[in-house]
Design an enzyme around this catalytic site. Structure first.
Site, PDB file in Angstrom:
ATOM      1  N   LYS A  34      53.575  50.232  20.207  1.00  0.00           N
ATOM      2  CA  LYS A  34      53.659  50.182  21.656  1.00  0.00           C
ATOM      3  C   LYS A  34      54.647  49.097  22.084  1.00  0.00           C
ATOM      4  O   LYS A  34      55.044  48.251  21.279  1.00  0.00           O
ATOM      5  CB  LYS A  34      52.280  49.913  22.262  1.00  0.00           C
ATOM      6  CG  LYS A  34      51.663  48.591  21.834  1.00  0.00           C
ATOM      7  CD  LYS A  34      50.295  48.377  22.450  1.00  0.00           C
ATOM      8  CE  LYS A  34      49.725  47.038  21.993  1.00  0.00           C
ATOM      9  NZ  LYS A  34      48.484  46.685  22.695  1.00  0.00           N
ATOM     10  N   ARG A 132      37.683  45.440  29.701  1.00  0.00           N
ATOM     11  CA  ARG A 132      38.873  46.057  30.269  1.00  0.00           C
ATOM     12  C   ARG A 132      38.648  47.567  30.359  1.00  0.00           C
ATOM     13  O   ARG A 132      38.502  48.116  31.438  1.00  0.00           O
ATOM     14  CB  ARG A 132      40.109  45.746  29.418  1.00  0.00           C
ATOM     15  CG  ARG A 132      40.475  44.272  29.337  1.00  0.00           C
ATOM     16  CD  ARG A 132      41.806  44.068  28.653  1.00  0.00           C
ATOM     17  NE  ARG A 132      41.867  44.748  27.349  1.00  0.00           N
ATOM     18  CZ  ARG A 132      42.894  44.654  26.510  1.00  0.00           C
ATOM     19  NH1 ARG A 132      43.942  43.906  26.824  1.00  0.00           N
ATOM     20  NH2 ARG A 132      42.877  45.293  25.357  1.00  0.00           N
ATOM     21  N   TYR A 255      70.759  21.487  33.960  1.00  0.00           N
ATOM     22  CA  TYR A 255      70.218  21.538  35.319  1.00  0.00           C
ATOM     23  C   TYR A 255      69.119  20.504  35.508  1.00  0.00           C
ATOM     24  O   TYR A 255      68.254  20.334  34.643  1.00  0.00           O
ATOM     25  CB  TYR A 255      69.648  22.926  35.614  1.00  0.00           C
ATOM     26  CG  TYR A 255      70.693  23.994  35.854  1.00  0.00           C
ATOM     27  CD1 TYR A 255      71.557  23.923  36.941  1.00  0.00           C
ATOM     28  CD2 TYR A 255      70.803  25.088  34.990  1.00  0.00           C
ATOM     29  CE1 TYR A 255      72.509  24.912  37.157  1.00  0.00           C
ATOM     30  CE2 TYR A 255      71.744  26.078  35.198  1.00  0.00           C
ATOM     31  CZ  TYR A 255      72.601  25.981  36.279  1.00  0.00           C
ATOM     32  OH  TYR A 255      73.540  26.962  36.500  1.00  0.00           O
ATOM     33  N   MET A 303      70.372  30.440  32.198  1.00  0.00           N
ATOM     34  CA  MET A 303      70.338  31.898  32.060  1.00  0.00           C
ATOM     35  C   MET A 303      71.133  32.379  30.851  1.00  0.00           C
ATOM     36  O   MET A 303      70.737  33.338  30.171  1.00  0.00           O
ATOM     37  CB  MET A 303      70.889  32.566  33.324  1.00  0.00           C
ATOM     38  CG  MET A 303      70.778  34.077  33.308  1.00  0.00           C
ATOM     39  SD  MET A 303      71.437  34.843  34.803  1.00  0.00           S
ATOM     40  CE  MET A 303      70.232  34.304  36.021  1.00  0.00           C
TER      41      MET A 303
END
Length: 357
Positions: A34, A132, A255, A303
């Site tokens: 999955k 669940r 940063y 990023m």
């Protein structure tokens, strides 16, 4: 060209599958693929997992991808189908369904002749404490009896909430409830072991085991490494040095200028960042591996780039940096980030190039 790369080691994946076979020699193996094979890429993993008895996925779309890639093994939809129309597709494609709520049982019975004709098992989920999905103990026996009376071949299944935690009291409660239901419904096939349970409780392997994270060479335990478990890392995540800088004591990096050098340092800038899926919010000091040695990440992850301290190391533009893989395990990166290896593997973006060994 930017060299951020995810490489999948097929031999390591096969090794880990064989490790499952050693631990559960009498059980059939439902390899969990999955979430795009836990971020590793289904198309890059299925060939190495081809000796699995079956595959497990979360939804119909993931199951259909397996068929599109040409694999005919049984596939179990661990959340079942989400509509009656999906049930029909599942039957046509020979997908086995988990049922965990009454509407799914109704859809199944409505199409029982076609389902049974395909010799498909129905997996009936017990909610023994995870809270669940699944039927509670006071209703599941009747559900199973009903399905048996309709001619279905049933598998009793459940999921441990704390298999990764030694001595958690819910473990024994879940075990005992599962065994009681199994005894009340016999004869019935059974499955309750994920990776952690396979490694801890061989007596519970029963008919089917469902390995996930251990296949991909990460540990389900916070206090046991893959070396302890005799597993091999499958994914190597690498990038390259694109710039080299020197800074003096008192100068800052990145940063927010949160990192301030306490001594002269040599820095390497690496072409990786949170845009690639590399984590940003490190709670503890993190490291990468360069030429087999660990080097600290300094300053905030951006990023597209990170800075690493390469003082005393011999590096050049283009030198490969391992973000996680053979030397720096993903579990260790995850611990520094306050999370688990599963999350880091699954949240990789599509930007890094992918290849298979």
């Amino acid at each position: 060209m930017r060299q951020a790369t995810v490489c999948i080691d097929s031999e390591a994946l096969q090794y880990n599958l064989n490790r499952v076979k050693q631990l559960a020699p009498t059980a059939q193996i439902v390899s969990m693929v999955k979430a795009n094979a836990y971020g590793h890429g289904v198309k890059d993993c299925l060939a190495a997992l081809n000796e699995s008895d079956a595959f497990g996925v979360a939804c119909l779309e993931e199951a259909l991808e397996i068929r599109k890639l040409g694999y005919s093994q049984p596939v179990t939809l661990i959340e079942g189908v989400f509509s009656e129309d999906e049930m029909q597709i599942a039957i046509e494609q020979k997908f086995e369904c988990v049922v965990h709520q009454t509407q799914q049982v109704e859809w199944l019975i409505a199409q029982k002749d076609a389902y049974i004709a395909q010799s498909l098992k129905v997996w009936v989920k017990l909610n023994s404490g995870m809270n669940r999905l699944g039927f509670k103990a006071d209703e599941i026996i009747e559900i199973i009896q009903t399905l048996k009376s309709e001619g279905f071949n049933c598998v009793l299944t459940m999921h441990f909430a704390n298999a990764d935690t030694e001595q958690h009291p819910l473990n024994e409660a879940q075990k005992n409830q599962f065994l009681a239901i199994k005894a009340a419904c016999k004869p019935i096939l059974a499955s309750c072991c994920n990776s952690a349970a396979i490694l801890k409780w061989p007596e519970l392997n029963f008919d089917f085991v469902r390995p996930g994270i251990m296949l991909y060479g990460a540990s389900p335990f916070a206090d046991r490494s893959i070396a302890d478990l005799d597993l091999k890392p499958v994914m190597s995540f690498t990038a390259e040095i694109i710039a080299l800088n020197s800074i003096e004591s008192g100068e800052s990096v990145g940063y927010g200028s949160h990192f301030v050098a306490e001594r002269p340092m040599n820095l390497a800038i690496v072409s990786i960042g949170y845009g690639d899926g590399y984590p940003r919010a490190f709670l503890k000091q993190n490291f990468v591996a360069i030429q087999g040695q660990l080097a600290p990440v300094v300053g905030r992850v951006a990023m597209d780039m990170i800075a690493i301290d390469v003082t005393g190391l011999s590096v050049n533009l283009g030198t490969e940096v391992e973000l996680w893989g053979q030397r720096r395990w993903v579990d260790d990166v995850a611990k520094a980030n306050g999370t688990i290896g599963y999350e880091l593997l699954c949240r990789l973006s599509n930007r890094p190039k992918r290849k298979r060994m």
